[in-house]
Write a protein that holds these residues in place. Structure first.
Motif, short mmCIF file in Angstrom:
data_model
loop_
_atom_site.label_atom_id
_atom_site.label_comp_id
_atom_site.label_asym_id
_atom_site.label_seq_id
_atom_site.Cartn_x
_atom_site.Cartn_y
_atom_site.Cartn_z
N GLU A 270 6.65 3.21 -12.97
CA GLU A 270 5.49 2.38 -13.27
C GLU A 270 4.48 2.39 -12.13
OE1 GLU A 270 5.07 -1.86 -15.51
OE2 GLU A 270 6.36 -1.80 -13.76
N GLN A 271 4.95 2.48 -10.90
CA GLN A 271 4.05 2.50 -9.74
C GLN A 271 3.19 3.76 -9.71
OE1 GLN A 271 3.38 0.10 -7.56
NE2 GLN A 271 4.78 -1.22 -8.68
N ARG A 272 3.59 4.80 -10.42
CA ARG A 272 2.82 6.04 -10.45
C ARG A 272 1.66 5.98 -11.43
NH1 ARG A 272 7.86 9.88 -11.35
NH2 ARG A 272 9.13 9.14 -9.63
N MET A 273 1.61 4.96 -12.28
CA MET A 273 0.56 4.88 -13.29
C MET A 273 -0.78 4.58 -12.62
SD MET A 273 2.64 2.89 -16.24
CE MET A 273 1.33 3.05 -17.42
N PRO A 274 -1.85 5.28 -13.00
CA PRO A 274 -3.13 5.15 -12.31
C PRO A 274 -3.71 3.73 -12.33
CG PRO A 274 -3.15 7.05 -13.77
CD PRO A 274 -1.87 6.33 -14.02
N ALA A 275 -3.68 3.06 -13.47
CA ALA A 275 -4.26 1.72 -13.54
C ALA A 275 -3.55 0.75 -12.61
CB ALA A 275 -4.21 1.19 -14.97
N LEU A 276 -2.25 0.82 -12.55
CA LEU A 276 -1.50 -0.07 -11.67
C LEU A 276 -1.72 0.28 -10.20
CD1 LEU A 276 0.40 -2.47 -11.86
CD2 LEU A 276 2.29 -0.88 -11.70
N ARG A 277 -1.86 1.54 -9.89
CA ARG A 277 -2.12 1.94 -8.51
C ARG A 277 -3.47 1.42 -8.04
NH1 ARG A 277 -0.89 8.06 -7.60
NH2 ARG A 277 -1.02 7.39 -5.44
N ILE A 278 -4.48 1.51 -8.89
CA ILE A 278 -5.80 0.99 -8.54
C ILE A 278 -5.74 -0.52 -8.37
CG2 ILE A 278 -8.16 0.65 -9.41
CD1 ILE A 278 -7.84 3.45 -10.74
N GLU A 279 -5.06 -1.19 -9.28
CA GLU A 279 -4.94 -2.65 -9.21
C GLU A 279 -4.23 -3.07 -7.92
OE1 GLU A 279 -2.49 -6.33 -10.08
OE2 GLU A 279 -1.75 -4.29 -10.01
N GLN A 280 -3.19 -2.37 -7.55
CA GLN A 280 -2.46 -2.68 -6.31
C GLN A 280 -3.34 -2.46 -5.09
OE1 GLN A 280 0.90 -3.76 -5.75
NE2 GLN A 280 0.67 -4.35 -7.88
N ALA A 281 -4.14 -1.39 -5.11
CA ALA A 281 -5.02 -1.12 -3.97
C ALA A 281 -6.08 -2.19 -3.82
CB ALA A 281 -5.67 0.26 -4.15
N VAL A 282 -6.67 -2.62 -4.93
CA VAL A 282 -7.74 -3.62 -4.87
C VAL A 282 -7.20 -5.01 -4.53
CG1 VAL A 282 -9.44 -4.84 -6.31
CG2 VAL A 282 -9.26 -2.36 -6.42
N LEU A 283 -6.10 -5.40 -5.15
CA LEU A 283 -5.58 -6.76 -4.94
C LEU A 283 -4.75 -6.93 -3.68
CD1 LEU A 283 -4.51 -7.92 -8.50
CD2 LEU A 283 -6.44 -8.70 -7.16
N PHE A 284 -4.01 -5.91 -3.29
CA PHE A 284 -3.06 -6.10 -2.19
C PHE A 284 -3.38 -5.26 -0.95
CE2 PHE A 284 -0.70 -7.42 -5.93
CZ PHE A 284 -0.12 -8.61 -5.49
N ARG A 285 -3.51 -3.95 -1.12
CA ARG A 285 -3.61 -3.10 0.07
C ARG A 285 -4.91 -3.30 0.85
NH1 ARG A 285 -2.04 1.37 -3.47
NH2 ARG A 285 0.16 1.02 -3.84
N ALA A 286 -6.04 -3.34 0.17
CA ALA A 286 -7.33 -3.49 0.87
C ALA A 286 -7.42 -4.83 1.61
CB ALA A 286 -8.48 -3.29 -0.10
N PRO A 287 -7.15 -5.96 0.94
CA PRO A 287 -7.21 -7.23 1.69
C PRO A 287 -6.20 -7.30 2.83
CG PRO A 287 -7.24 -7.65 -0.66
CD PRO A 287 -6.97 -6.20 -0.49
N ARG A 288 -5.01 -6.73 2.62
CA ARG A 288 -4.00 -6.73 3.68
C ARG A 288 -4.51 -5.95 4.89
NH1 ARG A 288 0.93 -4.55 1.14
NH2 ARG A 288 0.95 -6.55 0.09
N LYS A 289 -5.14 -4.81 4.65
CA LYS A 289 -5.65 -3.99 5.75
C LYS A 289 -6.78 -4.72 6.49
CE LYS A 289 -5.90 0.66 6.33
NZ LYS A 289 -5.94 1.96 5.75
N VAL A 290 -7.67 -5.38 5.76
CA VAL A 290 -8.77 -6.11 6.38
C VAL A 290 -8.22 -7.26 7.23
CG1 VAL A 290 -10.74 -7.63 5.91
CG2 VAL A 290 -10.49 -5.49 4.66
N LEU A 291 -7.31 -8.03 6.69
CA LEU A 291 -6.76 -9.17 7.44
C LEU A 291 -5.96 -8.71 8.65
CD1 LEU A 291 -5.78 -11.55 4.53
CD2 LEU A 291 -7.48 -11.98 6.31
N ARG A 292 -5.27 -7.60 8.55
CA ARG A 292 -4.52 -7.11 9.71
C ARG A 292 -5.45 -6.54 10.79
NH1 ARG A 292 1.00 -4.70 7.02
NH2 ARG A 292 1.72 -6.74 6.33
#
Length: 184
Positions: free
Chosen positions: A58-80
């Motif tokens: 499921e993690q390989r699916m494009p829509a979920l990967r984009i959603e994870q990047a927008v909701l989790f990875r980008a804010p996490r990187k900014v805050l760190r």
């Protein structure tokens, strides 16, 4: 013969491990499809058993990967990045709070609306997994959660090429696809 165990709900763990080992001992191929491999961490699989985790696919699916990047990875990187030095503690608390209050809720909403628009993707993932791999001769449904997955696998297929479905590998040798009785 290729035997596919649908163990999505994670119940009957011991039986799935034993029956999949029996399949390999009988000289056949065994694939076990689970929801999360963490549920099975205490189990010892036979070396010939292939274990497939739906969460990983499921993690390989494009829509979920984009959603994870927008909701989790980008804010996490900014805050760190901001939270270096004396602001480290504040940034970590803000990160955890954001993920719990905003990102997790948005993720659940995303999954819910996506499920209503496109339907549950997991049965389609299992279907694609079976269609890409070697032909499946027998599907063992090990728990109630796996029944829709098995129905999708056998539903739209011609009867001659549809895999047999059973609830235990022990039933596979002496039953027809039409009826299954218990051993008593």
């Amino acid at each position: 013969m290729h035997v596919l165990f649908l163990a999505i709900g994670g119940t009957r763990r011991r039986a799935v491990v034993d029956e999949s080992a029996q399949v390999v001992a009988d000289g056949h191929r065994a694939t076990v499809v689970t929801d999360r491999a963490a549920q099975w961490s205490r189990e010892q699989w036979h070396t010939g058993v292939r274990v497939v985790e739906l969460a990983e696919i499921e993690q390989r699916m494009p829509a979920l990967r984009i959603e994870q990047a927008v909701l989790f990875r980008a804010p996490r990187k900014v805050l760190r990045t901001i939270g270096r030095g004396p602001l480290r503690g504040v940034a970590r608390r803000a990160e955890k709070s954001y993920e719990r209050r905003v990102a997790a809720r948005a993720h659940r909403l995303f999954l819910r609306t996506r499920g209503k628009v496109r339907g549950d993707a997991r049965p389609r993932m299992v279907d694609a997994l079976v269609r890409r791999g070697p032909a499946v001769d027998l599907v063992v449904v090990t728990d109630p959660v796996a029944m829709p997955y098995a129905e999708r696998l056998t539903g739209g297929v011609r009867r001659a090429s549809a895999p047999r479905v059973c609830f235990s590998y022990d039933y596979a040798g002496s039953m027809s696809n039409a009826a299954q009785g218990d051993k008593s």
